[in-house]
Every structure is written in C-alpha cells, then in structure tokens.
Design a protein around this motif. Structure first.
Motif, PDB file in Angstrom:
ATOM      1  N   MET A 274       0.825  -1.199   0.000  1.00 26.64           N
ATOM      2  CA  MET A 274       0.000   0.000   0.000  1.00 26.64           C
ATOM      3  C   MET A 274       0.869   1.263   0.000  1.00 26.64           C
ATOM      4  SD  MET A 274      -3.259  -0.749   0.011  1.00 26.64           S
ATOM      5  CE  MET A 274      -4.316  -2.166   0.299  1.00 26.64           C
ATOM      6  N   SER A 275       0.421   2.237  -0.731  1.00 30.76           N
ATOM      7  CA  SER A 275       1.131   3.499  -0.764  1.00 30.76           C
ATOM      8  C   SER A 275       1.011   4.198   0.582  1.00 30.76           C
ATOM      9  CB  SER A 275       0.539   4.400  -1.865  1.00 30.76           C
ATOM     10  OG  SER A 275       0.996   5.722  -1.716  1.00 30.76           O
ATOM     11  N   GLU A 276       2.072   4.925   0.975  1.00 31.55           N
ATOM     12  CA  GLU A 276       2.017   5.675   2.224  1.00 31.55           C
ATOM     13  C   GLU A 276       0.984   6.793   2.162  1.00 31.55           C
ATOM     14  OE1 GLU A 276       5.866   7.046   3.189  1.00 31.55           O
ATOM     15  OE2 GLU A 276       6.715   5.064   3.532  1.00 31.55           O
ATOM     16  N   LEU A 277       0.596   7.184   0.949  1.00 27.91           N
ATOM     17  CA  LEU A 277      -0.341   8.278   0.779  1.00 27.91           C
ATOM     18  C   LEU A 277      -1.789   7.801   0.774  1.00 27.91           C
ATOM     19  CD1 LEU A 277       1.531  10.342  -1.971  1.00 27.91           C
ATOM     20  CD2 LEU A 277       1.516  10.721   0.499  1.00 27.91           C
ATOM     21  N   ILE A 278      -1.998   6.509   0.844  1.00 29.54           N
ATOM     22  CA  ILE A 278      -3.365   5.999   0.784  1.00 29.54           C
ATOM     23  C   ILE A 278      -4.150   6.461   2.001  1.00 29.54           C
ATOM     24  CG2 ILE A 278      -3.035   3.806   2.000  1.00 29.54           C
ATOM     25  CD1 ILE A 278      -4.734   2.544  -0.290  1.00 29.54           C
ATOM     26  N   LYS A 279      -5.431   6.768   1.789  1.00 36.37           N
ATOM     27  CA  LYS A 279      -6.276   7.282   2.856  1.00 36.37           C
ATOM     28  C   LYS A 279      -7.053   6.156   3.525  1.00 36.37           C
ATOM     29  CE  LYS A 279      -7.021  11.890   0.863  1.00 36.37           C
ATOM     30  NZ  LYS A 279      -8.063  12.864   0.452  1.00 36.37           N
TER      31      LYS A 279
ATOM     32  N   LEU B  63     -13.847   4.014   9.518  1.00 37.58           N
ATOM     33  CA  LEU B  63     -14.159   2.633   9.867  1.00 37.58           C
ATOM     34  C   LEU B  63     -13.029   1.672   9.530  1.00 37.58           C
ATOM     35  CD1 LEU B  63     -17.794   2.743   8.531  1.00 37.58           C
ATOM     36  CD2 LEU B  63     -17.146   2.580  10.933  1.00 37.58           C
ATOM     37  N   HIS B  64     -11.889   2.201   9.129  1.00 40.10           N
ATOM     38  CA  HIS B  64     -10.777   1.361   8.656  1.00 40.10           C
ATOM     39  C   HIS B  64     -10.351   0.324   9.696  1.00 40.10           C
ATOM     40  CE1 HIS B  64      -6.485   0.386   8.045  1.00 40.10           C
ATOM     41  NE2 HIS B  64      -6.814   0.368   6.768  1.00 40.10           N
TER      42      HIS B  64
ATOM     43  N   GLY C 129      -9.673   3.879  -5.276  1.00 40.75           N
ATOM     44  CA  GLY C 129      -9.782   5.326  -5.417  1.00 40.75           C
ATOM     45  C   GLY C 129      -8.906   6.097  -4.458  1.00 40.75           C
ATOM     46  N   GLY C 130      -7.786   5.516  -4.061  1.00 43.29           N
ATOM     47  CA  GLY C 130      -6.889   6.194  -3.141  1.00 43.29           C
ATOM     48  C   GLY C 130      -7.178   5.925  -1.677  1.00 43.29           C
ATOM     49  N   TYR C 131      -8.126   5.023  -1.403  1.00 45.38           N
ATOM     50  CA  TYR C 131      -8.472   4.661  -0.031  1.00 45.38           C
ATOM     51  C   TYR C 131      -8.265   3.162   0.160  1.00 45.38           C
ATOM     52  CZ  TYR C 131     -10.787   9.201   0.490  1.00 45.38           C
ATOM     53  OH  TYR C 131     -11.048  10.538   0.558  1.00 45.38           O
ATOM     54  N   GLU C 132      -7.827   2.764   1.343  1.00 45.46           N
ATOM     55  CA  GLU C 132      -7.729   1.346   1.655  1.00 45.46           C
ATOM     56  C   GLU C 132      -9.101   0.883   2.118  1.00 45.46           C
ATOM     57  OE1 GLU C 132      -4.887  -1.836   4.022  1.00 45.46           O
ATOM     58  OE2 GLU C 132      -4.875   0.269   4.634  1.00 45.46           O
ATOM     59  N   MET C 133      -9.759   0.093   1.268  1.00 43.13           N
ATOM     60  CA  MET C 133     -11.152  -0.270   1.490  1.00 43.13           C
ATOM     61  C   MET C 133     -11.338  -1.780   1.520  1.00 43.13           C
ATOM     62  SD  MET C 133     -12.654   2.633   1.750  1.00 43.13           S
ATOM     63  CE  MET C 133     -14.369   2.099   1.711  1.00 43.13           C
TER      64      MET C 133
ATOM     65  N   ALA D 139     -14.819   8.485  -4.947  1.00 42.78           N
ATOM     66  CA  ALA D 139     -13.577   8.600  -4.191  1.00 42.78           C
ATOM     67  C   ALA D 139     -12.507   9.355  -4.967  1.00 42.78           C
ATOM     68  CB  ALA D 139     -13.063   7.209  -3.838  1.00 42.78           C
ATOM     69  N   GLY D 140     -11.876  10.299  -4.312  1.00 45.40           N
ATOM     70  CA  GLY D 140     -10.790  11.043  -4.915  1.00 45.40           C
ATOM     71  C   GLY D 140     -11.216  12.124  -5.889  1.00 45.40           C
TER      72      GLY D 140
END
Length: 240
Positions: free
Chosen positions: A1-6, A10-11, A25-29, A125-126
């Motif tokens: 995972m990228s360090e920039l991922i949001k 509820l993560h 979409g830039g989120y860890e889902m 997302a994003g």
C-alpha cells in the motif's frame, strides 16, 4: 500500500474483522470479508452494510448556485423530476455526470437540493477536489460558494429488502422519517447547526442525512453523518 493511501473512519474495524483490503480510489477499502458471493446474496435477500466514506461531498451555495450547477451538470435540473419533468426541488436529488469542455465525463454524481440556493454534490472517491475545482473554474461572476468537504463526512449505506426494518431500530422517529420518502428523495442533514438537522436523528440524538438512494440496485438507503459518529452508527446498525 502506498504511504499516501487514505483511510475511512471505519478502517480499523474492517482490519479487525479480517477484511480483504485493497486500494480503491486512493483509499484502503474492504472488498469482502469471508465470501463475496454470500455477501452479495445477503444484499439480495436480506441486507448488507457498506462503508462508503471514501465518497466525496461538495457543497454549492449562493444566489447563482443553481445556474452554476445547471451549466456544469448533464441533467436538466429545471426538468428532471418524474414523468411531468418538474424542476428539482428541496428534498429531492438527481443523478447525472459532470463534463469537461470536450464533453468528456469527469465523474458521475448525485446532486441533492437542500434548500433554495443550497445544494450537496456527491461524487466518487478522490473526485471531490477535482469537481470543486471544475465548478470554481466555471463560476466566473456567478454568486456561488463551492466548499469541498472531502474526508469531512462519514457515509454508510444499508441496502437490501430489510434495510428499512434495520434502520428503524436506530432512528429516533422512524415512522415520520420513512413517510413520504420516495426513491431519490432525502431528509435531514449531518450538520447539527442547520435547520434541516432535526428532520432525521438517530435515537441517541445524532443528526444524519438519510437518502433513499444506492448503487446496488436493491431497496436501500445512504446515510451521511459526521465522521466521528460513523463507528458508533456502524456498530449500532450491525447490532440492530
């Protein structure tokens, strides 16, 4: 995972339950927990709950807010409601897309009319900042304020035949909330300082915006809530 991922509010819950996580979409889902098939069938036969806090909210307000959105949005907000093609009015929402100057799709969206001169735009997302920038770029001299609320609104969807039965257990006044709430309509507001907040509250007093919309094709609802209340609401719905 990228360090920039949001991450959504509820993560940690998803991770603690062993969800299969991925960049969306830039989120860890979470994609699924134990069985994608069984979870899909649950939505068709009973109900499913979805963390959709990765989606973005953009507020557009002001005397020329309607004119600005009408310019940039694909659907005709002056003739989009029902067979008689009535204008969009407060408490109703409409689906469409935002296009660039070449007619290419930037993103699809649902626009909610909160009140005269006040709208909520929900995009994927994003895409919040991009749509906000697109609206500002086309604002010219129009009297409109564009506010990007990306990552400032929690969102939980409950979809499936039992969705209303489940939500009735966590709402303060489910009978009044569900009355006169047809498809593509909504009530309430997640901001406690607005006049709309009292229209829909959870049994603990938390204000929400409850929308009779969803992306699964099943009967269901989308819930917008302040992000700090999302984990508690999520757990209450699961326990309902």
């Amino acid at each position: 995972m990228s360090e920039l991922i949001k991450k959504t509010p509820l993560h940690s819950w998803h991770v603690s339950k062993g969800a299969n996580m991925a960049d969306f979409g830039g989120y860890e889902m979470p994609l699924w927990y134990s069985s994608a098939k069984n979870e899909h069938l649950s939505v068709l036969t009973n109900a499913g709950i979805f963390d959709t806090s990765h989606m973005a909210v953009v507020m557009v307000a002001g005397a020329d807010a309607h004119e600005l959105l009408q310019l940039c949005f694909s659907n005709d907000m002056d003739a989009c409601m029902g067979k008689n093609k009535k204008a969009l009015y407060a408490g109703r929402c409409v689906y469409g897309v935002f296009l660039n100057e070449k007619g290419e799709v930037i993103d699809d969206s649902i626009i909610y009319k909160l009140a005269d001169n006040s709208y909520m735009v929900v995009v994927n997302a994003g895409m919040g900042s991009r749509i906000a920038e697109h609206l500002v770029a086309n604002k010219a001299e129009r009297r409109a304020t564009v506010t990007d609320l990306t990552d400032q609104v929690g969102k939980i969807d409950v979809q499936g035949p039992d969705a209303a039965k489940i939500l009735a257990k966590v709402l303060a006044d489910p009978q009044n909330v569900f009355s006169d709430l047809p498809y593509f309509s909504f009530k309430g507001h997640f901001d406690p300082d607005t006049a709309l907040a009292d229209a829909v509250r959870l049994s603990d007093g938390t204000p929400i915006l409850l929308s009779r919309t969803g992306y699964t094709g099943e009967f269901g609802f989308e819930i917008f809530v302040a992000p700090e209340h999302a984990p508690e609401l999520w757990n209450r719905i699961l326990d309902a």
